[in-house]
Design a protein around this motif. Structure first.
Motif, PDB file in Angstrom:
ATOM      1  N   TRP A 101       0.841  -1.203   0.000  1.00 35.32           N
ATOM      2  CA  TRP A 101       0.000   0.000   0.000  1.00 35.32           C
ATOM      3  C   TRP A 101       0.872   1.247   0.000  1.00 35.32           C
ATOM      4  CZ3 TRP A 101      -4.430   0.766   4.145  1.00 35.32           C
ATOM      5  CH2 TRP A 101      -5.299   1.793   3.712  1.00 35.32           C
ATOM      6  N   ARG A 102       1.896   1.245   0.819  1.00 33.58           N
ATOM      7  CA  ARG A 102       2.808   2.387   0.856  1.00 33.58           C
ATOM      8  C   ARG A 102       3.513   2.565  -0.481  1.00 33.58           C
ATOM      9  NH1 ARG A 102       3.587   7.269   3.435  1.00 33.58           N
ATOM     10  NH2 ARG A 102       5.803   7.759   3.588  1.00 33.58           N
ATOM     11  N   ASP A 103       3.778   1.479  -1.194  1.00 27.56           N
ATOM     12  CA  ASP A 103       4.404   1.572  -2.514  1.00 27.56           C
ATOM     13  C   ASP A 103       3.533   2.338  -3.501  1.00 27.56           C
ATOM     14  OD1 ASP A 103       6.598   0.156  -1.641  1.00 27.56           O
ATOM     15  OD2 ASP A 103       5.963  -1.754  -2.526  1.00 27.56           O
ATOM     16  N   GLN A 104       2.236   2.412  -3.239  1.00 27.39           N
ATOM     17  CA  GLN A 104       1.319   3.156  -4.102  1.00 27.39           C
ATOM     18  C   GLN A 104       1.324   4.657  -3.792  1.00 27.39           C
ATOM     19  OE1 GLN A 104      -0.739   2.344  -6.670  1.00 27.39           O
ATOM     20  NE2 GLN A 104       0.222   0.328  -6.686  1.00 27.39           N
ATOM     21  N   ASP A 155      -6.795  11.026   1.656  1.00 27.03           N
ATOM     22  CA  ASP A 155      -7.753   9.931   1.844  1.00 27.03           C
ATOM     23  C   ASP A 155      -8.174   9.351   0.498  1.00 27.03           C
ATOM     24  OD1 ASP A 155      -7.723  10.039   4.597  1.00 27.03           O
ATOM     25  OD2 ASP A 155      -9.675  11.008   4.802  1.00 27.03           O
ATOM     26  N   VAL A 156      -8.413  10.229  -0.458  1.00 26.23           N
ATOM     27  CA  VAL A 156      -8.820   9.779  -1.794  1.00 26.23           C
ATOM     28  C   VAL A 156      -7.709   8.947  -2.429  1.00 26.23           C
ATOM     29  CG1 VAL A 156      -9.467  10.521  -4.116  1.00 26.23           C
ATOM     30  CG2 VAL A 156     -10.377  11.738  -2.113  1.00 26.23           C
ATOM     31  N   LEU A 157      -6.476   9.445  -2.340  1.00 29.03           N
ATOM     32  CA  LEU A 157      -5.351   8.735  -2.950  1.00 29.03           C
ATOM     33  C   LEU A 157      -5.048   7.431  -2.222  1.00 29.03           C
ATOM     34  CD1 LEU A 157      -2.995  11.750  -3.719  1.00 29.03           C
ATOM     35  CD2 LEU A 157      -4.673  10.651  -5.224  1.00 29.03           C
ATOM     36  N   HIS A 158      -5.193   7.420  -0.906  1.00 26.70           N
ATOM     37  CA  HIS A 158      -5.005   6.172  -0.168  1.00 26.70           C
ATOM     38  C   HIS A 158      -6.050   5.128  -0.562  1.00 26.70           C
ATOM     39  CE1 HIS A 158      -2.375   7.790   3.368  1.00 26.70           C
ATOM     40  NE2 HIS A 158      -1.648   7.141   2.500  1.00 26.70           N
ATOM     41  N   GLY A 208      -5.056   3.665  -3.902  1.00 20.76           N
ATOM     42  CA  GLY A 208      -3.936   2.747  -3.719  1.00 20.76           C
ATOM     43  C   GLY A 208      -4.356   1.438  -3.089  1.00 20.76           C
ATOM     44  N   LEU A 209      -5.232   1.516  -2.081  1.00 23.14           N
ATOM     45  CA  LEU A 209      -5.710   0.299  -1.426  1.00 23.14           C
ATOM     46  C   LEU A 209      -6.468  -0.585  -2.398  1.00 23.14           C
ATOM     47  CD1 LEU A 209      -6.171  -1.418   1.115  1.00 23.14           C
ATOM     48  CD2 LEU A 209      -8.209  -0.010   1.569  1.00 23.14           C
ATOM     49  N   ASP A 210      -7.330  -0.005  -3.204  1.00 22.73           N
ATOM     50  CA  ASP A 210      -8.096  -0.790  -4.174  1.00 22.73           C
ATOM     51  C   ASP A 210      -7.163  -1.514  -5.150  1.00 22.73           C
ATOM     52  OD1 ASP A 210     -10.441   0.038  -2.988  1.00 22.73           O
ATOM     53  OD2 ASP A 210     -10.913   1.552  -4.504  1.00 22.73           O
ATOM     54  N   ILE A 211      -6.107  -0.840  -5.568  1.00 16.87           N
ATOM     55  CA  ILE A 211      -5.133  -1.461  -6.486  1.00 16.87           C
ATOM     56  C   ILE A 211      -4.444  -2.644  -5.813  1.00 16.87           C
ATOM     57  CG2 ILE A 211      -2.927  -1.093  -7.660  1.00 16.87           C
ATOM     58  CD1 ILE A 211      -3.870   1.808  -8.201  1.00 16.87           C
ATOM     59  N   VAL A 212      -4.005  -2.441  -4.575  1.00 21.40           N
ATOM     60  CA  VAL A 212      -3.280  -3.495  -3.863  1.00 21.40           C
ATOM     61  C   VAL A 212      -4.174  -4.709  -3.614  1.00 21.40           C
ATOM     62  CG1 VAL A 212      -2.219  -4.091  -1.646  1.00 21.40           C
ATOM     63  CG2 VAL A 212      -1.605  -1.960  -2.803  1.00 21.40           C
ATOM     64  N   ARG A 257     -17.023  -1.093   3.438  1.00 19.57           N
ATOM     65  CA  ARG A 257     -16.956  -0.470   4.768  1.00 19.57           C
ATOM     66  C   ARG A 257     -15.615  -0.751   5.440  1.00 19.57           C
ATOM     67  NH1 ARG A 257     -20.050  -5.035   5.319  1.00 19.57           N
ATOM     68  NH2 ARG A 257     -19.670  -6.413   7.119  1.00 19.57           N
ATOM     69  N   TYR A 258     -15.022  -1.908   5.169  1.00 14.72           N
ATOM     70  CA  TYR A 258     -13.705  -2.223   5.722  1.00 14.72           C
ATOM     71  C   TYR A 258     -12.617  -1.404   5.020  1.00 14.72           C
ATOM     72  CZ  TYR A 258     -15.949  -6.270   7.932  1.00 14.72           C
ATOM     73  OH  TYR A 258     -16.764  -7.100   8.683  1.00 14.72           O
ATOM     74  N   ARG A 259     -12.785  -1.198   3.750  1.00 12.05           N
ATOM     75  CA  ARG A 259     -11.811  -0.365   3.015  1.00 12.05           C
ATOM     76  C   ARG A 259     -11.840   1.062   3.548  1.00 12.05           C
ATOM     77  NH1 ARG A 259     -10.992  -2.749  -2.929  1.00 12.05           N
ATOM     78  NH2 ARG A 259     -11.849  -4.841  -2.597  1.00 12.05           N
ATOM     79  N   ARG A 260     -13.036   1.586   3.807  1.00 11.27           N
ATOM     80  CA  ARG A 260     -13.145   2.944   4.358  1.00 11.27           C
ATOM     81  C   ARG A 260     -12.510   3.023   5.737  1.00 11.27           C
ATOM     82  NH1 ARG A 260     -18.233   3.734   5.285  1.00 11.27           N
ATOM     83  NH2 ARG A 260     -19.264   2.062   4.130  1.00 11.27           N
ATOM     84  N   THR A 261     -12.685   1.986   6.537  1.00 10.84           N
ATOM     85  CA  THR A 261     -12.066   1.943   7.860  1.00 10.84           C
ATOM     86  C   THR A 261     -10.542   1.923   7.752  1.00 10.84           C
ATOM     87  OG1 THR A 261     -13.963   0.801   8.819  1.00 10.84           O
ATOM     88  CG2 THR A 261     -11.885   0.626  10.002  1.00 10.84           C
ATOM     89  N   LEU A 262     -10.022   1.167   6.802  1.00  6.23           N
ATOM     90  CA  LEU A 262      -8.574   1.098   6.627  1.00  6.23           C
ATOM     91  C   LEU A 262      -7.995   2.428   6.164  1.00  6.23           C
ATOM     92  CD1 LEU A 262      -8.078  -2.461   5.108  1.00  6.23           C
ATOM     93  CD2 LEU A 262      -7.034  -1.567   7.197  1.00  6.23           C
ATOM     94  N   VAL A 263      -8.695   3.133   5.306  1.00  4.79           N
ATOM     95  CA  VAL A 263      -8.223   4.458   4.894  1.00  4.79           C
ATOM     96  C   VAL A 263      -8.141   5.390   6.101  1.00  4.79           C
ATOM     97  CG1 VAL A 263      -8.839   6.529   3.576  1.00  4.79           C
ATOM     98  CG2 VAL A 263      -8.950   4.276   2.488  1.00  4.79           C
TER      99      VAL A 263
END
Length: 216
Positions: A39-42, A61-64, A67-71, A82-88
């Motif tokens: 994720w950090r690599d993104q 937040d938008v960029l994170h 990146g998360l969706d790509i990873v 909802r879990y993705r939003r929590t992780l952001v």
């Protein structure tokens, strides 16, 4: 350094341990440890979409989230929204390095202290509350609608404080951050961190091992 009136700090890696924190957060959802690093690599590629003009200004937040969706797609993991939003939002709750809170508290007695982060204001405020960071102000990317190492970020932070550029010192564990700050006219201080640069690569105004050593 006698003329320095404010110290502004990189946050991710310099002030807080993003890697250890995000390994902990991602583990809550059963994600493999490598997720945090991937994720950090993104991070830089997504920032570059804004810096290059390919994407209009959006906050971190938008960029994170992008990146998360790509990873997760690369890992073949289908995580509910909802879990993705929590992780952001987990990037708003990162643990400080052990020397940070006491070091900042001491520095605050003699200098203005503030973040100069690529994080946006809401993220920086939430992170300060979570980690106990005693900032005097919240500065950084959102003021300039640009991302470091764009010189506008450093200069906007100094301008917001009403200070000359050489009255402000940028503190970071990233040599590239300090090169950009110096080019923008700021003073520079290097503090190594285990997940970031371990050695200075230039004659920075200060080289310290902890935030406490930044104090006069």
């Amino acid at each position: 350094m006698d003329q320095v009136k404010a110290l502004i700090f990189d946050v991710f890696g310099t002030t807080v341990d993003w890697r250890g924190s995000m390994i902990r957060h991602t583990a809550r959802f059963g994600l493999p440890e490598e997720t945090a690093d991937l994720w950090r690599d993104q991070y830089q590629p997504q920032l570059e979409t804004v810096r290059s003009g390919r994407r209009p200004w959006v906050n971190l937040d938008v960029l994170h989230r992008i990146g998360l969706d790509i990873v997760l797609a690369e890992l073949g993991i289908d995580l509910p929204d909802r879990y993705r939003r929590t992780l952001v939002k987990a990037w708003h709750a990162l643990d400080p390095w052990p020397d940070v809170v006491a070091g900042l508290t001491h520095l605050k007695e003699s200098h203005i202290i503030a973040p100069c982060s690529n994080g946006h204001i809401a993220q920086s405020v939430n992170l300060a509350k979570y980690a106990g960071l005693p900032w005097d102000a919240i500065l950084g990317a959102e003021l300039a609608h640009a991302y470091k190492p764009d010189p506008a970020v450093y200069r906007a932070s100094a301008d917001a404080l009403g200070l000359a550029y050489d009255e402000v010192c940028m503190v970071a564990a990233h040599n590239d951050d300090l090169h950009a700050a110096r080019a923008a006219g700021l003073r520079t201080a290097f503090v190594p961190r285990p997940t970031e640069d371990s050695e200075p690569d230039s004659d920075w105004d200060i080289v310290a091992t902890t935030f406490a050593e930044l104090a006069p």
